[in-house]
Design a protein around this motif. Structure first.
Motif, PDB file in Angstrom:
ATOM      1  N   LEU A   1     -12.074  90.452 103.503  1.00  0.00           N
ATOM      2  CA  LEU A   1     -12.617  89.182 103.028  1.00  0.00           C
ATOM      3  C   LEU A   1     -12.944  89.252 101.536  1.00  0.00           C
ATOM      4  N   MET A   2     -13.521  90.377 101.113  1.00  0.00           N
ATOM      5  CA  MET A   2     -13.844  90.549  99.694  1.00  0.00           C
ATOM      6  C   MET A   2     -12.585  90.525  98.831  1.00  0.00           C
ATOM      7  N   LEU A   3     -11.503  91.021  99.400  1.00  0.00           N
ATOM      8  CA  LEU A   3     -10.237  91.066  98.657  1.00  0.00           C
ATOM      9  C   LEU A   3      -9.560  89.702  98.543  1.00  0.00           C
ATOM     10  N   ASN A   4      -9.860  88.797  99.480  1.00  0.00           N
ATOM     11  CA  ASN A   4      -9.090  87.557  99.552  1.00  0.00           C
ATOM     12  C   ASN A   4      -9.872  86.282  99.274  1.00  0.00           C
ATOM     13  N   LEU A   5     -11.183  86.317  99.388  1.00  0.00           N
ATOM     14  CA  LEU A   5     -11.960  85.111  99.132  1.00  0.00           C
ATOM     15  C   LEU A   5     -12.045  84.815  97.636  1.00  0.00           C
ATOM     16  N   LYS A   6     -11.974  83.550  97.301  1.00  0.00           N
ATOM     17  CA  LYS A   6     -12.030  83.145  95.898  1.00  0.00           C
ATOM     18  C   LYS A   6     -13.402  83.405  95.295  1.00  0.00           C
ATOM     19  N   ILE A   7     -14.457  83.178  96.092  1.00  0.00           N
ATOM     20  CA  ILE A   7     -15.811  83.314  95.567  1.00  0.00           C
ATOM     21  C   ILE A   7     -16.151  84.759  95.224  1.00  0.00           C
TER      22      ILE A   7
ATOM     23  N   GLY B   1     -14.002  86.834  93.860  1.00  0.00           N
ATOM     24  CA  GLY B   1     -13.161  87.272  92.755  1.00  0.00           C
ATOM     25  C   GLY B   1     -11.921  88.023  93.175  1.00  0.00           C
ATOM     26  N   GLY B   2     -11.676  88.138  94.484  1.00  0.00           N
ATOM     27  CA  GLY B   2     -10.494  88.847  94.968  1.00  0.00           C
ATOM     28  C   GLY B   2     -10.475  90.298  94.524  1.00  0.00           C
ATOM     29  N   PRO B   3      -9.289  90.861  94.277  1.00  0.00           N
ATOM     30  CA  PRO B   3      -9.189  92.271  93.866  1.00  0.00           C
ATOM     31  C   PRO B   3      -9.873  92.556  92.528  1.00  0.00           C
ATOM     32  N   MET B   4     -10.051  91.517  91.693  1.00  0.00           N
ATOM     33  CA  MET B   4     -10.654  91.709  90.372  1.00  0.00           C
ATOM     34  C   MET B   4     -12.160  91.889  90.438  1.00  0.00           C
ATOM     35  N   GLY B   5     -12.760  91.459  91.562  1.00  0.00           N
ATOM     36  CA  GLY B   5     -14.200  91.609  91.700  1.00  0.00           C
ATOM     37  C   GLY B   5     -14.984  90.612  90.855  1.00  0.00           C
ATOM     38  N   ILE B   6     -16.250  90.911  90.650  1.00  0.00           N
ATOM     39  CA  ILE B   6     -17.149  90.046  89.885  1.00  0.00           C
ATOM     40  C   ILE B   6     -17.810  90.872  88.789  1.00  0.00           C
ATOM     41  N   GLY B   7     -17.722  90.390  87.566  1.00  0.00           N
ATOM     42  CA  GLY B   7     -18.347  91.075  86.432  1.00  0.00           C
ATOM     43  C   GLY B   7     -19.439  90.226  85.800  1.00  0.00           C
ATOM     44  N   ASN B   8     -19.996  90.737  84.712  1.00  0.00           N
ATOM     45  CA  ASN B   8     -21.048  90.037  83.967  1.00  0.00           C
ATOM     46  C   ASN B   8     -22.280  89.735  84.815  1.00  0.00           C
ATOM     47  N   ILE B   9     -22.585  90.648  85.723  1.00  0.00           N
ATOM     48  CA  ILE B   9     -23.805  90.502  86.520  1.00  0.00           C
ATOM     49  C   ILE B   9     -25.005  90.817  85.633  1.00  0.00           C
ATOM     50  N   LYS B  10     -26.071  90.073  85.811  1.00  0.00           N
ATOM     51  CA  LYS B  10     -27.253  90.273  84.977  1.00  0.00           C
ATOM     52  C   LYS B  10     -27.861  91.661  85.191  1.00  0.00           C
ATOM     53  N   PRO B  11     -28.116  92.392  84.123  1.00  0.00           N
ATOM     54  CA  PRO B  11     -28.833  93.658  84.277  1.00  0.00           C
ATOM     55  C   PRO B  11     -30.300  93.389  84.591  1.00  0.00           C
ATOM     56  N   VAL B  12     -30.999  94.408  85.018  1.00  0.00           N
ATOM     57  CA  VAL B  12     -32.425  94.254  85.329  1.00  0.00           C
ATOM     58  C   VAL B  12     -33.202  94.045  84.035  1.00  0.00           C
ATOM     59  N   SER B  13     -34.072  93.058  84.029  1.00  0.00           N
ATOM     60  CA  SER B  13     -34.860  92.778  82.823  1.00  0.00           C
ATOM     61  C   SER B  13     -36.194  92.160  83.208  1.00  0.00           C
ATOM     62  N   ILE B  14     -37.136  92.244  82.285  1.00  0.00           N
ATOM     63  CA  ILE B  14     -38.445  91.588  82.417  1.00  0.00           C
ATOM     64  C   ILE B  14     -38.751  90.890  81.098  1.00  0.00           C
ATOM     65  N   LEU B  15     -39.025  89.593  81.196  1.00  0.00           N
ATOM     66  CA  LEU B  15     -39.351  88.786  80.012  1.00  0.00           C
ATOM     67  C   LEU B  15     -38.269  88.897  78.937  1.00  0.00           C
TER      68      LEU B  15
ATOM     69  N   THR C   1     -23.426  96.200  86.854  1.00  0.00           N
ATOM     70  CA  THR C   1     -23.102  94.833  86.422  1.00  0.00           C
ATOM     71  C   THR C   1     -21.659  94.439  86.757  1.00  0.00           C
ATOM     72  N   TYR C   2     -21.073  95.100  87.748  1.00  0.00           N
ATOM     73  CA  TYR C   2     -19.711  94.789  88.185  1.00  0.00           C
ATOM     74  C   TYR C   2     -19.521  95.301  89.606  1.00  0.00           C
ATOM     75  N   VAL C   3     -18.889  94.472  90.442  1.00  0.00           N
ATOM     76  CA  VAL C   3     -18.573  94.913  91.804  1.00  0.00           C
ATOM     77  C   VAL C   3     -17.115  94.572  92.110  1.00  0.00           C
ATOM     78  N   SER C   4     -16.467  95.409  92.920  1.00  0.00           N
ATOM     79  CA  SER C   4     -15.097  95.156  93.364  1.00  0.00           C
ATOM     80  C   SER C   4     -14.929  95.746  94.755  1.00  0.00           C
ATOM     81  N   PRO C   5     -13.951  95.277  95.514  1.00  0.00           N
ATOM     82  CA  PRO C   5     -13.760  95.768  96.894  1.00  0.00           C
ATOM     83  C   PRO C   5     -13.506  97.267  96.982  1.00  0.00           C
ATOM     84  N   ASP C   6     -12.967  97.862  95.944  1.00  0.00           N
ATOM     85  CA  ASP C   6     -12.636  99.287  95.973  1.00  0.00           C
ATOM     86  C   ASP C   6     -13.855 100.182  96.175  1.00  0.00           C
TER      87      ASP C   6
END
Length: 303
Positions: free
Chosen positions: A108-114, A116-130, A210-215
């Motif tokens: 499902l992670m490889l094929n769903l559009k939401i 990101g497919g095989p490319m995964g999802i990048g630009n995730i927010k790093p942990v921060s305070i204020l 800050t990046y996830v992929s099915p691999d």
């Protein structure tokens, strides 16, 4: 000084990754070590937690302070839903079913559009305070606090009536049934809580890298987590922690053999099963430990 800074960053990075595996093994040990339900798809819940955090962060701008509880809740619910049908089978069949669930989630992670497919999802927010991003060391401290809380919670659970019920189910499910224990309910709860721990680990993974992929969440990952649990000791919280730390740090110490780590883990598991099947810190029978400590297992009828 520059070399020292690089070494420190490298060392802290290893500790952060080890901490993520500690959380994963704690959750899997509740399901496998205490409840006796072998799971070969734990990485699926790891992936669900990571992707939930990633989607909330990228699509809705949520920080880890929001994604962490939501991911924990989502994986708990999905763990309960998937656990109910899968736990109606036993032993080898359960292992095959959970492995199949893991492969389905990865597909499902490889094929769903939401996702990101095989490319995964990048630009995730790093942990921060204020508005101030955490350094690697600060992230490690946050992770350490979470591990302490989760370990304390796990210790309280396994030493409660809930934990004693799981131990009874692990030792003999038929006997547990005759004692009035709702075995299905307790097994599903163990499965769901183990999934929730994996979801928390996945959230930390997503916001740290800050990046996830099915691999990152395939069957190999599930095998590694199970190896850590088995080698550390089934039914041992201390074993979960030490097994995760040892097997996550070892490949870095033997970088030339890193590509063969699955082979090495498999060999270690064979050796452990031959000479110490209870693991480094596990006991031959968790039920016997309870008898030694309390002379009897105090499980109320109708638990």
């Amino acid at each position: 000084m520059i070399i020292l800074d690089i070494f420190n960053s490298y060392f802290i990075n290893i500790l952060v990754v080890a901490g993520i595996y500690v959380i994963l093994t704690l959750g899997l040990n509740l399901t496998t070590g205490f409840a006796g339900q072998v799971s070969l798809g734990h990485a699926a819940f790891y992936a669900i937690g990571a992707y939930t955090a990633a989607i909330l962060s990228v699509k809705f701008g949520c920080s880890i302070w929001i994604t962490l509880p939501i991911s924990a809740l989502v994986t708990w619910i999905i763990g309960a839903i998937l656990g109910l049908p899968s736990l109606r089978v036993k032993e080898d069949f359960l292992a095959v079913v959970t492995m199949g669930l893991g492969l389905i989630i990865q597909s499902l992670m490889l094929n769903l559009k939401i996702t990101g497919g095989p490319m995964g999802i990048g630009n995730i927010k790093p942990v921060s305070i204020l508005g101030h991003n955490f350094s690697m060391f600060n992230f490690f401290i946050l992770e350490l606090v979470i591990i302490v809380i989760l370990t304390f919670t796990m210790n309280r659970m396994v030493n409660s009536r809930f934990g004693r019920a799981l131990i009874a189910i692990r030792e003999d499910e038929t006997v547990a049934d005759t004692l009035g224990i709702n075995t299905t309910k307790y097994k599903v709860l163990a499965f769901a809580i183990g999934a929730m721990y994996a979801g928390i680990a996945g959230t930390l993974f997503a916001h740290y890298f800050t990046y996830v992929s099915p691999d990152s969440f395939g069957f190999t990952e599930s095998s590694i987590i199970l190896s850590m649990v088995v080698i550390g000791g089934l039914g041992s919280i201390k074993g979960s922690i030490i097994g995760a730390v040892i097997l996550s740090i070892a490949p870095e110490l033997l970088r030339g053999l890193k590509d063969y780590r699955i082979l090495i883990y498999g060999l270690l598991m064979v050796i452990m099963m031959r000479y110490r099947p209870q693991g480094l810190f596990g006991e031959n029978s968790i039920l016997n430990i309870s008898f030694k400590k309390k002379n009897k297992i105090n499980i109320n009828k109708g638990a």
